[in-house]
Scaffold this active site. Structure first.
Site, PDB file in Angstrom:
ATOM      1  N   SER A  86     -10.406   0.047   3.207  1.00  0.00           N
ATOM      2  CA  SER A  86      -9.604  -0.136   4.429  1.00  0.00           C
ATOM      3  C   SER A  86      -9.060   1.209   4.872  1.00  0.00           C
ATOM      4  O   SER A  86      -8.361   1.868   4.098  1.00  0.00           O
ATOM      5  CB  SER A  86      -8.400  -1.039   4.162  1.00  0.00           C
ATOM      6  OG  SER A  86      -8.815  -2.311   3.785  1.00  0.00           O
ATOM      7  N   GLU A  97      -4.144   4.090   6.053  1.00  0.00           N
ATOM      8  CA  GLU A  97      -3.781   3.859   4.657  1.00  0.00           C
ATOM      9  C   GLU A  97      -4.260   5.050   3.821  1.00  0.00           C
ATOM     10  O   GLU A  97      -3.729   5.352   2.765  1.00  0.00           O
ATOM     11  CB  GLU A  97      -4.489   2.573   4.219  1.00  0.00           C
ATOM     12  CG  GLU A  97      -4.296   2.196   2.785  1.00  0.00           C
ATOM     13  CD  GLU A  97      -5.277   1.119   2.345  1.00  0.00           C
ATOM     14  OE1 GLU A  97      -6.226   1.444   1.619  1.00  0.00           O
ATOM     15  OE2 GLU A  97      -5.065  -0.028   2.714  1.00  0.00           O
ATOM     16  N   ARG A 139       0.824  -1.218   0.000  1.00  0.00           N
ATOM     17  CA  ARG A 139       0.000   0.000   0.000  1.00  0.00           C
ATOM     18  C   ARG A 139       0.861   1.273   0.000  1.00  0.00           C
ATOM     19  O   ARG A 139       0.496   2.291   0.605  1.00  0.00           O
ATOM     20  CB  ARG A 139      -0.929   0.048   1.212  1.00  0.00           C
ATOM     21  CG  ARG A 139      -2.001  -0.998   1.212  1.00  0.00           C
ATOM     22  CD  ARG A 139      -2.968  -0.810   0.039  1.00  0.00           C
ATOM     23  NE  ARG A 139      -4.164  -1.597   0.232  1.00  0.00           N
ATOM     24  CZ  ARG A 139      -4.259  -2.903  -0.016  1.00  0.00           C
ATOM     25  NH1 ARG A 139      -3.233  -3.563  -0.532  1.00  0.00           N
ATOM     26  NH2 ARG A 139      -5.383  -3.542   0.209  1.00  0.00           N
TER      27      ARG A 139
HETATM   28  N1  EPU Z   1     -10.993  -9.761  10.463  1.00  0.00           N
HETATM   29  C1  EPU Z   1     -11.679  -9.711  11.659  1.00  0.00           C
HETATM   30  N2  EPU Z   1     -12.610  -8.735  11.838  1.00  0.00           N
HETATM   31  C2  EPU Z   1     -12.897  -7.825  10.872  1.00  0.00           C
HETATM   32  C3  EPU Z   1     -12.179  -7.859   9.660  1.00  0.00           C
HETATM   33  C4  EPU Z   1     -11.226  -8.842   9.484  1.00  0.00           C
HETATM   34  O1  EPU Z   1     -11.453 -10.531  12.558  1.00  0.00           O
HETATM   35  O2  EPU Z   1     -13.772  -6.987  11.112  1.00  0.00           O
HETATM   36  C5  EPU Z   1     -10.037 -10.851  10.244  1.00  0.00           C
HETATM   37  C6  EPU Z   1     -10.604 -11.822   9.214  1.00  0.00           C
HETATM   38  O3  EPU Z   1     -11.387 -12.809   9.810  1.00  0.00           O
HETATM   39  C7  EPU Z   1      -9.363 -12.418   8.609  1.00  0.00           C
HETATM   40  C8  EPU Z   1      -8.369 -11.283   8.682  1.00  0.00           C
HETATM   41  O4  EPU Z   1      -8.876 -10.359   9.639  1.00  0.00           O
HETATM   42  O5  EPU Z   1      -8.879 -13.486   9.383  1.00  0.00           O
HETATM   43  C9  EPU Z   1      -8.165 -10.617   7.346  1.00  0.00           C
HETATM   44  O6  EPU Z   1      -9.391 -10.105   6.885  1.00  0.00           O
HETATM   45  P1  EPU Z   1      -9.718  -9.942   5.301  1.00  0.00           P
HETATM   46  O7  EPU Z   1      -9.320 -11.167   4.565  1.00  0.00           O
HETATM   47  O8  EPU Z   1     -11.106  -9.444   5.188  1.00  0.00           O
HETATM   48  O9  EPU Z   1      -8.696  -8.891   4.792  1.00  0.00           O
HETATM   49  P2  EPU Z   1      -8.122  -7.568   5.440  1.00  0.00           P
HETATM   50  O10 EPU Z   1      -6.753  -7.824   5.906  1.00  0.00           O
HETATM   51  O11 EPU Z   1      -9.102  -7.075   6.429  1.00  0.00           O
HETATM   52  C10 EPU Z   1      -7.061  -6.749   3.188  1.00  0.00           C
HETATM   53  C11 EPU Z   1      -6.988  -5.439   2.447  1.00  0.00           C
HETATM   54  C12 EPU Z   1      -8.271  -5.171   1.660  1.00  0.00           C
HETATM   55  C13 EPU Z   1      -8.445  -6.320   0.691  1.00  0.00           C
HETATM   56  C14 EPU Z   1      -8.513  -7.632   1.467  1.00  0.00           C
HETATM   57  C15 EPU Z   1      -8.541  -8.826   0.557  1.00  0.00           C
HETATM   58  C16 EPU Z   1      -5.474  -4.048   3.728  1.00  0.00           C
HETATM   59  C17 EPU Z   1      -5.347  -2.906   4.658  1.00  0.00           C
HETATM   60  N3  EPU Z   1      -6.718  -4.372   3.384  1.00  0.00           N
HETATM   61  O12 EPU Z   1      -8.101  -6.602   4.166  1.00  0.00           O
HETATM   62  O13 EPU Z   1      -8.092  -3.986   0.926  1.00  0.00           O
HETATM   63  O14 EPU Z   1      -9.632  -6.153  -0.089  1.00  0.00           O
HETATM   64  O15 EPU Z   1      -7.324  -7.798   2.294  1.00  0.00           O
HETATM   65  O16 EPU Z   1      -7.299  -8.927  -0.100  1.00  0.00           O
HETATM   66  O17 EPU Z   1      -4.464  -4.626   3.325  1.00  0.00           O
HETATM   67  C18 EPU Z   1      -8.492  -1.640   0.739  1.00  0.00           C
HETATM   68  O18 EPU Z   1      -7.282  -1.482   0.660  1.00  0.00           O
HETATM   69  O19 EPU Z   1      -9.297  -0.657   0.700  1.00  0.00           O
HETATM   70  C19 EPU Z   1      -9.043  -2.976   0.929  1.00  0.00           C
HETATM   71  C20 EPU Z   1     -10.341  -3.191   1.104  1.00  0.00           C
END
Ligand code: EPU
Length: 338
Positions: A238, A334, A162
């Site tokens: 995010s 971010e 990012r």
């Molecule tokens: N999780 C929670 N609670 C929540 C959200 C997430 O416990 O409210 C846990 C999930 O269960 C999972 C882990 O956190 O075990 C990761 O969650 P998720 O796969 O939804 O991905 P993320 O890390 O929350 C990142 C990116 C997103 C992208 C997704 C899928 C960042 C900051 N965010 O989210 O990017 O769509 O992975 O690749 O890296 C964006 O940049 O705007 C964005 C949406």
């Protein structure tokens, strides 16, 4: 060239924050951009693209230039690959759909990311195991000070999680007006290992020999189930980056919270999902006035209607502080905060 004075830019930022621009113009071509920079109405300029990664906490006392350059051009083609030049003002998801129509692969995991093509390199957009840098060849930039154009190859962009040179050393130096990507023709290499993609492909009955369209459909349905549509509920995806910590901090964290998800990046670097940290801090679904934390994805800060940029920023600060107190981990936004 059309110049508006003191106009609201509520419709130009995905949080829907009602702040005004002292001067506002649209640029449709490189020549417009040069002309606007030379004849600007204010010494400060502010470049606006899709406005989807932006938290505006005050009026913009500047000449705001919205990049509306359009066009997708085929640069070259071999048996296996195509190279495309895409103008910065093209909507990102429209580009993804255009590529799917032409059966060009590489962008399907990046479906439904809000914003425009010109901002994609700035934060090296990423989702479901793919980042822009994986398909990026180069970008054309205009240097604001000298009005000289340059081509920056991937290495010069210093892509990171990012982040890129446009967010660090070269912040405010260039305007990106064109992005060149290299995409695959059949046979495509699919990335379906990340998160829920396999599960959704199965549910859709498309897990045997999925196409790039099937992968895109799976990503779209996952995103729609977790992420609010900015047209309905103001947000900027995010809000925080997933924090990366060293081995010692990680080990201490992991022994205290063994159930926490994590990703090992290198021997000494671990990424912990900020969404999990925020949810465990009890803030998922939390709301103060019109500023809140999304109830389905704790990484997303939402504007329920009339939240000001300052109220949304206060919510972000509350998240940072609460997570720090509970986990001793610092969250970094971010989103660009102005
Ligand atoms: N999780 C929670 N609670 C929540 C959200 C997430 O416990 O409210 C846990 C999930 O269960 C999972 C882990 O956190 O075990 C990761 O969650 P998720 O796969 O939804 O991905 P993320 O890390 O929350 C990142 C990116 C997103 C992208 C997704 C899928 C960042 C900051 N965010 O989210 O990017 O769509 O992975 O690749 O890296 C964006 O940049 O705007 C964005 C949406």
């Amino acid at each position: 060239m059309n110049i508006s004075k003191n106009i609201s830019i509520k419709s130009h930022n995905s949080f829907g924050i009602d702040v005004s621009a002292a001067y506002f113009s649209e640029s449709h071509h490189l020549e417009d951009l040069k002309h606007l920079l030379l004849n600007r109405c204010h010494p400060d300029i502010f470049i606006l693209s899709g406005g989807s990664n932006l938290l505006l906490t005050k009026d913009l006392n500047a000449h705001v230039i919205k990049i509306c350059h359009k066009g997708i051009h085929l640069v070259s083609e071999t048996e296996n690959e195509v190279v495309l030049d895409v103008a910065a003002g093209e909507n990102w998801h429209d580009l993804v759909l255009w590529c799917l129509e032409h059966d060009y692969g590489g962008l399907e995991n990046l479906s439904l990311i809000p914003g425009c093509v010109g901002s994609a390199p700035i934060q090296n957009i990423g989702a479901y195991g793919v980042e822009l840098k994986d398909v990026f060849v180069s970008c054309e930039v205009l240097e604001i000070k000298t009005l000289k154009t340059q081509t920056l190859l991937a290495e010069a962009c210093e892509f990171d999680y990012r982040s890129s040179v446009f967010k660090t050393r070269a912040k405010g130096k260039y305007i990106i007006y064109n992005v060149r990507v290299c995409l695959s023709k059949q046979p495509h290499v699919l990335h379906t290992q990340y998160g829920d993609i396999q599960r959704v492909l199965k549910e859709n009955n498309t897990d045997k020999n999925p196409t790039i369209k099937d992968v895109s459909d799976a990503v779209i349905s996952i995103r729609k189930s977790k992420l609010p549509d900015p047209k309905i509920l103001g947000n900027s995806g995010s809000f925080f980056k997933n924090p990366t910590v060293g081995k010692d901090i990680f080990n201490a964290f992991h022994s205290k919270w063994p159930e926490a998800p994590f990703y090992k990046i290198t021997e000494n670097q671990y990424k912990i999902p900020a969404g999990w940290l925020i949810e465990q801090s009890g803030l998922k679904g939390y709301r103060e006035n019109d500023a809140g934390i999304h109830e389905k994805q704790a990484l997303v800060i939402v504007n329920y209607g009339n939240a000001s940029g300052k109220q949304l920023l206060a919510m972000a600060q509350k998240v940072i502080q609460t997570v720090k107190e509970k986990f001793a981990i610092h969250l970094e936004p971010e989103v660009n905060i102005i």
